[in-house]
Design an enzyme around this catalytic site. Structure first.
Site, PDB file in Angstrom:
ATOM      1  N   GLY A  89      46.551  43.604  15.563  1.00 58.04           N
ATOM      2  CA  GLY A  89      45.596  43.009  14.643  1.00 58.04           C
ATOM      3  C   GLY A  89      44.154  43.412  14.861  1.00 58.04           C
ATOM      4  N   LYS A 115      52.252  53.652  18.633  1.00 52.32           N
ATOM      5  CA  LYS A 115      53.002  53.574  17.384  1.00 52.32           C
ATOM      6  C   LYS A 115      53.571  54.938  16.997  1.00 52.32           C
ATOM      7  CE  LYS A 115      51.475  50.841  14.328  1.00 52.32           C
ATOM      8  NZ  LYS A 115      50.551  50.199  13.386  1.00 52.32           N
ATOM      9  N   ARG A 125      47.962  53.580   9.010  1.00 51.62           N
ATOM     10  CA  ARG A 125      47.900  52.539  10.039  1.00 51.62           C
ATOM     11  C   ARG A 125      47.313  53.086  11.335  1.00 51.62           C
ATOM     12  NH1 ARG A 125      51.867  48.336   8.915  1.00 51.62           N
ATOM     13  NH2 ARG A 125      53.211  48.915   7.161  1.00 51.62           N
ATOM     14  N   ARG A 147      38.087  27.729  58.411  1.00 53.44           N
ATOM     15  CA  ARG A 147      36.625  27.655  58.450  1.00 53.44           C
ATOM     16  C   ARG A 147      36.221  26.347  59.113  1.00 53.44           C
ATOM     17  NH1 ARG A 147      37.499  29.334  52.319  1.00 53.44           N
ATOM     18  NH2 ARG A 147      39.172  27.883  52.828  1.00 53.44           N
ATOM     19  N   TYR A 158      47.243  42.300  56.744  1.00 55.00           N
ATOM     20  CA  TYR A 158      47.460  41.065  55.982  1.00 55.00           C
ATOM     21  C   TYR A 158      46.277  40.794  55.065  1.00 55.00           C
ATOM     22  CZ  TYR A 158      44.258  38.681  59.244  1.00 55.00           C
ATOM     23  OH  TYR A 158      43.153  38.302  59.979  1.00 55.00           O
ATOM     24  N   CYS A 212      40.011  38.213  54.053  1.00 55.52           N
ATOM     25  CA  CYS A 212      40.148  36.777  53.802  1.00 55.52           C
ATOM     26  C   CYS A 212      39.146  36.248  52.789  1.00 55.52           C
ATOM     27  CB  CYS A 212      40.014  35.992  55.115  1.00 55.52           C
ATOM     28  SG  CYS A 212      38.459  36.280  55.973  1.00 55.52           S
ATOM     29  N   GLY A 265      35.429  39.686  55.530  1.00 56.07           N
ATOM     30  CA  GLY A 265      34.952  38.567  54.717  1.00 56.07           C
ATOM     31  C   GLY A 265      34.288  39.110  53.469  1.00 56.07           C
ATOM     32  N   THR A 266      35.087  39.364  52.443  1.00 59.25           N
ATOM     33  CA  THR A 266      34.580  40.120  51.297  1.00 59.25           C
ATOM     34  C   THR A 266      33.571  39.347  50.459  1.00 59.25           C
ATOM     35  OG1 THR A 266      36.527  39.439  50.012  1.00 59.25           O
ATOM     36  CG2 THR A 266      36.625  41.563  51.138  1.00 59.25           C
ATOM     37  N   ASN A 267      33.575  38.004  50.554  1.00 58.74           N
ATOM     38  CA  ASN A 267      32.569  37.251  49.810  1.00 58.74           C
ATOM     39  C   ASN A 267      31.165  37.631  50.279  1.00 58.74           C
ATOM     40  OD1 ASN A 267      34.722  35.956  48.619  1.00 58.74           O
ATOM     41  ND2 ASN A 267      34.546  34.113  49.852  1.00 58.74           N
ATOM     42  N   ASP A 268      30.912  37.499  51.604  1.00 54.67           N
ATOM     43  CA  ASP A 268      29.591  37.818  52.125  1.00 54.67           C
ATOM     44  C   ASP A 268      29.340  39.314  52.177  1.00 54.67           C
ATOM     45  OD1 ASP A 268      28.716  35.268  52.334  1.00 54.67           O
ATOM     46  OD2 ASP A 268      29.090  35.045  54.481  1.00 54.67           O
ATOM     47  N   GLU A 291      31.428  41.177  57.674  1.00 53.55           N
ATOM     48  CA  GLU A 291      30.831  40.674  56.438  1.00 53.55           C
ATOM     49  C   GLU A 291      29.412  41.191  56.231  1.00 53.55           C
ATOM     50  OE1 GLU A 291      30.745  36.345  56.708  1.00 53.55           O
ATOM     51  OE2 GLU A 291      30.879  36.502  58.886  1.00 53.55           O
ATOM     52  N   HIS A 306      50.072  36.371  14.216  1.00 54.19           N
ATOM     53  CA  HIS A 306      48.912  36.856  14.970  1.00 54.19           C
ATOM     54  C   HIS A 306      48.544  35.877  16.072  1.00 54.19           C
ATOM     55  CE1 HIS A 306      44.572  37.269  15.771  1.00 54.19           C
ATOM     56  NE2 HIS A 306      44.817  38.550  15.652  1.00 54.19           N
ATOM     57  N   MET A 324      42.759  46.550  14.814  1.00 55.68           N
ATOM     58  CA  MET A 324      42.246  47.649  14.001  1.00 55.68           C
ATOM     59  C   MET A 324      42.844  47.563  12.595  1.00 55.68           C
ATOM     60  SD  MET A 324      41.992  50.646  16.868  1.00 55.68           S
ATOM     61  CE  MET A 324      43.673  50.411  17.426  1.00 55.68           C
ATOM     62  N   ARG A 334      37.835  30.576  62.598  1.00 52.67           N
ATOM     63  CA  ARG A 334      36.491  31.166  62.591  1.00 52.67           C
ATOM     64  C   ARG A 334      35.498  30.138  63.100  1.00 52.67           C
ATOM     65  NH1 ARG A 334      33.838  32.715  56.947  1.00 52.67           N
ATOM     66  NH2 ARG A 334      33.442  30.465  56.946  1.00 52.67           N
ATOM     67  N   SER A 342      38.649  40.979  60.435  1.00 53.60           N
ATOM     68  CA  SER A 342      38.976  40.363  59.160  1.00 53.60           C
ATOM     69  C   SER A 342      37.782  40.569  58.236  1.00 53.60           C
ATOM     70  CB  SER A 342      39.281  38.873  59.306  1.00 53.60           C
ATOM     71  OG  SER A 342      39.616  38.312  58.050  1.00 53.60           O
ATOM     72  N   ARG A 397      57.828  48.744  19.793  1.00 53.84           N
ATOM     73  CA  ARG A 397      56.976  48.848  20.979  1.00 53.84           C
ATOM     74  C   ARG A 397      57.536  47.899  22.021  1.00 53.84           C
ATOM     75  NH1 ARG A 397      52.042  46.246  17.600  1.00 53.84           N
ATOM     76  NH2 ARG A 397      52.885  44.161  17.346  1.00 53.84           N
TER      77      ARG A 397
END
Length: 906
Positions: A101, A23, A92, A582, A875, A855, A789-792, A768, A451, A103, A634, A787, A335
């Site tokens: 809204g 602001k 303000r 899979r 990729y 993946c 395997g970010t989950n495991d 993984e 708001h 603050m 896989r 590749s 803004r």
């Protein structure tokens, strides 16, 4: 370092947002541009940070404020808190990032009993008492901490006594009565009254605005928006101008373009004889800018000119607050405006077309989160659907849920798993939790700048505002529409934020305009796509920006898919192959027994034959759809328990038969013995992945033969199949050597048996496990691609299960702020990310041409994709619906990595 504590508007500029907040910096910029900004000064974020750290205003700040006030008096020709036309100021908040809204604000600071008595002799008494009423209410709430509910109750009591329904209807006597009632309530509640020293009013208001940075609602907002809590807020002190001073006065909020649709015409709300708080609160019905032109043509013409100037200067959608005082226009704030997801794409594409921004800047001005919202469902409205009410389409989308009338109930019902629609007369900052917990918000009052509208658009919630004739009775738990329909807590409604219509009951939904155009195979070549004209305009904008994202991207986007239909949808959406098929997903449901029979040795040969037959069919479909593109298959990687019966259930069955004196079959006993033998203490870390394939190599044989067979058939038919094989859960190169030997042996034998000349599919490894990442240089001697395997990899790095995200301690960690984000949704760069960087560096050091992909779930997460691009992956592979999101984000990441400037669109 000596950092400024106070900066006059005339000495600042747009680039000082870190110090002046958004602001303050924009007020300074507009002052430099020569726009009619009331004079003032800004107390900096550094002053706020020191105040919050020490518990008092920094030494020397008061002296700077007194000097700035003296300069303000000189420039305005008025004295602060003195005379019959005194200098009064607004106080303000103004953080670096817009937090509408969240603050506090105090208006008419400096007004006292003595000044009121002097002013009414020279000015309209009603105007003077209305100003005093506003100061008492705001000071009580903001500085003294009187609850809004108490202030509202006092106001409601006086309105009832006076026989009117709104504050705007009170006469002078009524306003005096309201001021007196508020002050009695202040003393009764806090033991304090409004100070009669203007300087005390000012300094205590400054303190309160500084403190509001750490209010609960501000913290909730920052946490949701990812804004750092260390920034602090600036405070602007500005000469008051009055939209409530007579018939040729008023206040408004406008946008240089429509923030809901992106249409290139200015849009806004104007409220005669009112202040800005009346406009944004939605407490009164506003007029359009066209109506303003009829009442104040000169101010309207000047406003449009200033809007155009600001949009060209900021090169973005501008949100402008203004006041007209006795026919004279003042610009109080600007803004970069918040906008709906649809408007974000339309505005970015239009501005690129107009040459206002480059194609690169248009790309970085939109984001994957916005595109995800455009992929959400919309309603299929049948002919018999019954509209209950219609208002302004404040935030597009479709929300179906049970009605609630207060934010606390919304939060509780959402925690219980229910979808809720929050229905309010109007919303305020106190309703933030309820808005976040709701699928849709409906308000009786307010426009596109209210708001409810601003917050809902920012959070991607469906919203309808300004429903004429809707009467909400929160205490009774009901609302009555203009048509007389009575809606009660728990009633199900469908809220269409695109048309502004609310329907009774639950309507069926259809894919949103972007999903229908990007994810439907039949429409993939249609330049217009499905939907109405507005849908087509949004779709065209998204396609234009995605096309540029593809041109700029350095990382390809593949998909995770196990069926031909999934693959077809993903390819229509722009996927460049399958990064993860899979095989275990092909064997769930009714096919689960095939794996069980192999493992338990019950009819294993027949099960293997049937498994291979099914795999050939599935792989053929995938390779055909992805003809000419890579398809990474896989090998089996399930926790073993997913394919085995429950041993406790089998034991109970055996016990019941034995207890009844009935014979127990050999098959049942064999299944019980085998499931007990194979049962694991921790199935997520036990016999799965490459280990299962080592113990049961016939499962490798089946899928390798099926994949090679499917590729041969397509090749013989003139296709261009590109299969690849990935080995899961490898921790040591010896495991990979063993598995790869088996894979190559079976593949070569199958090729020879078929008389094919296809090459052996490339063999890669899924990273993984932390050890695999650390031993990537060894693995790269054998693997042709990695590749992640970010989950495991996240599970094994953090030592926690994905299930904890839904039902366990992780939800508590997130709500308590122990963790800022769910690591299973957004990649953890410090731990998991560091392992990925190590694996990339070590793998490519061994094999420079090593292909790298990701993946896991995070590969489709907008907040994680930039990390993968920065790591140098080839990729990312995500679920089909997230392919457009990933395409957008890999392009954005490439542009941002080059340092393209980005206007703040937060």
């Amino acid at each position: 370092m000596n950092v400024s504590l106070l900066v006059p508007f005339a000495h600042g500029e747009r680039g000082m947002t870190d110090l002046l907040g958004g602001k303050g910096a924009n007020l300074a910029e507009m002052t430099r541009l020569g726009l009619p900004v009331p004079p003032g000064f800004t107390l900096t974020t550094e002053a706020c940070r020191r105040y919050l750290k020490d518990g008092h205003r920094p030494p020397g700040l008061d002296d700077q404020v007194r000097k700035a006030l003296t300069d303000l008096e000189r420039s305005t020709g008025r004295a602060f808190g003195e005379g019959d036309r005194p200098l009064l100021v607004s106080v303000r908040s103004g953080a670096k990032f817009s937090m509408p809204g969240m603050m506090e604000t105090v208006l008419d600071v400096g007004l006292t009993d003595a000044l009121v008595e002097r002013m009414v002799l020279r000015q309209d008494p009603r105007f003077v008492w209305d100003c005093y009423r506003r100061l008492v209410e705001m000071y009580g709430r903001t500085v003294l901490g009187v609850p809004s509910t108490s202030i509202d109750a006092v106001r409601a009591g006086v309105l009832a006594e006076q026989g009117v329904s709104a504050t705007a209807e009170l006469d002078v006597a009524g306003l005096r009565s309201l001021v007196a009632a508020h002050r009695r309530a202040l003393v009764a509640t806090t033991g304090l009254d409004l100070p009669q020293d203007p300087w005390e009013q000012l300094t205590s208001s400054i303190d309160a605005v500084f403190s509001s940075w750490n209010s609960i609602r501000a913290q909730v907002y920052r946490r949701h928006e990812g804004i750092s809590g260390d920034l602090g807020t600036a405070v602007t002190v500005m000469q008051m101008v009055y939209g409530n001073s007579g018939p040729h006065s008023g206040s408004g909020v406008c946008f240089s373009r429509n923030p809901a649709t992106g249409d290139p015409e200015p849009y806004g709300d104007y409220l005669p004889e009112a202040q800005g708080e009346d406009v944004v609160s939605g407490s009164q019905a506003t007029l359009s800018l066209a109506h303003m032109a009829g009442r104040e043509p000169g101010a309207h013409h000047e406003l449009l000119s200033h809007i155009s100037t600001l949009e060209k200067h900021y090169r973005d959608l501008c949100d402008v607050e203004f006041t007209v005082q006795d026919g004279t226009l003042y610009v109080l704030q600007t803004r970069v405006g918040k906008r709906s997801p649809a408007a974000a794409f339309v505005i970015a594409a239009d501005m690129a077309e107009e040459g206002l921004v480059s194609e690169d800047e248009a790309l970085v001005r939109v984001g994957g989160r916005q595109l995800e919202l455009l992929l959400h469902d919309t309603f299929e409205v049948p002919g018999g659907a019954r509209p209950l009410m219609t208002g302004l389409p404040a935030s597009p989308g479709a929300g179906v849920g049970s009605i609630v009338f207060d934010p606390h109930t919304a939060v509780a019902r959402r925690a219980a798993g229910d979808d809720v629609v929050l229905v309010r007369t109007e919303t305020s900052a106190e309703d933030l939790d309820g808005i976040l917990a709701s699928v849709a918000v409906v308000t009786a009052r307010g426009g596109l700048a209210s708001h409810a509208a601003v917050v809902a658009r920012g959070f991607g919630r469906t919203c309808v505002t300004g429903v004429a004739g809707l009467v909400v009775d929160e205490l009774a738990g009901q609302a009555v529409t203009a048509a007389g329909d009575v809606l009660r807590t728990g009633d199900v409604v469908s809220v269409d934020g695109t048309t502004g219509t609310v329907y009774a009951g639950s309507l069926a939904v259809r894919p949103g305009p972007v999903a229908g155009g990007l994810m439907t195979v039949e429409d993939a070549s249609d330049p217009e796509g499905p939907g109405n004209g507005a849908d087509q305009r949004v779709l065209a904008a998204v396609r234009r920006i995605l096309q540029h994202a593809d041109q700029r991207a350095t990382v390809k986007v593949r998909t995770n898919a196990e069926t031909a239909d999934e693959a077809a949808a993903a390819r229509a959406a722009g996927a460049t192959g399958i990064g993860l098929c899979r095989t275990e997903h092909m064997l769930l449901g009714s096919r689960r027994a095939l794996v069980e029979n192999v493992i338990l040795g019950i009819g294993a040969q027949d099960a293997l034959a049937r498994m291979e037959q099914l795999a050939v069919q599935e792989f053929t479909g995938l390779l055909r759809v992805m003809d000419g593109l890579p398809v990474v298959v896989r090998l089996l990687d399930p926790p073993l328990h997913e394919f085995l019966p429950d041993p406790e259930g089998l034991a109970v069955a055996v016990a019941l038969l034995e207890g009844a004196g009935k014979p127990v079959s050999d098959v049942l006993r064999t299944r019980l013995d085998a499931t007990r033998r194979w049962r694991e203490s921790n199935p997520m870390l036990g016999l799965r992945g490459v280990r299962l394939l080592t113990v049961h190599p016939e499962l490798v044989d089946v899928h390798v033969r099926a994949l090679v067979t499917a590729a041969h058939q397509l090749d013989a038919a003139g296709g261009n199949p590109r299969p690849e094989i990935m080995v899961p859960l490898v921790s040591d190169v010896a495991e990979l050597v063993s598995a790869r030997s088996r894979i190559v042996e079976v593949a070569v034998a199958t090729v020879l048996a078929l008389g094919s000349d296809l090459p052996t599919p490339p063999v890669g490894v899924m990273i993984e496990l932390p050890r695999a990442a650390l031993c990537a240089d060894d693995l790269a001697t054998v693997a042709e691609f990695f590749s992640f395997g970010t989950n495991d990899l996240t599970q094994t790095t953090w030592g926690m299960s994905r299930d904890d995200a839904e039902t366990g301690f992780l939800s508590t960690y997130l709500s308590d702020g122990i963790l800022p984000k769910d690591p299973f949704t957004t990649l953890d760069p410090r731990g998991v990310g560091e392992l990925i960087r190590i694996a990339v560096e070590r793998g490519r050091r061994t094999r420079p041409d090593l292909e790298l992909g990701a993946c896991g779930e995070q590969a489709g997460d907008p907040d994680s994709i930039a990390f993968f691009v920065d790591c140098g992956l080839d990729y990312v592979s995500c679920s089909p619906p997230r392919v457009p999101v990933a395409r957008l984000e890999v392009g954005r990441a490439a542009v941002l990595a080059e340092g393209t400037s980005l206007s703040d669109t937060r």
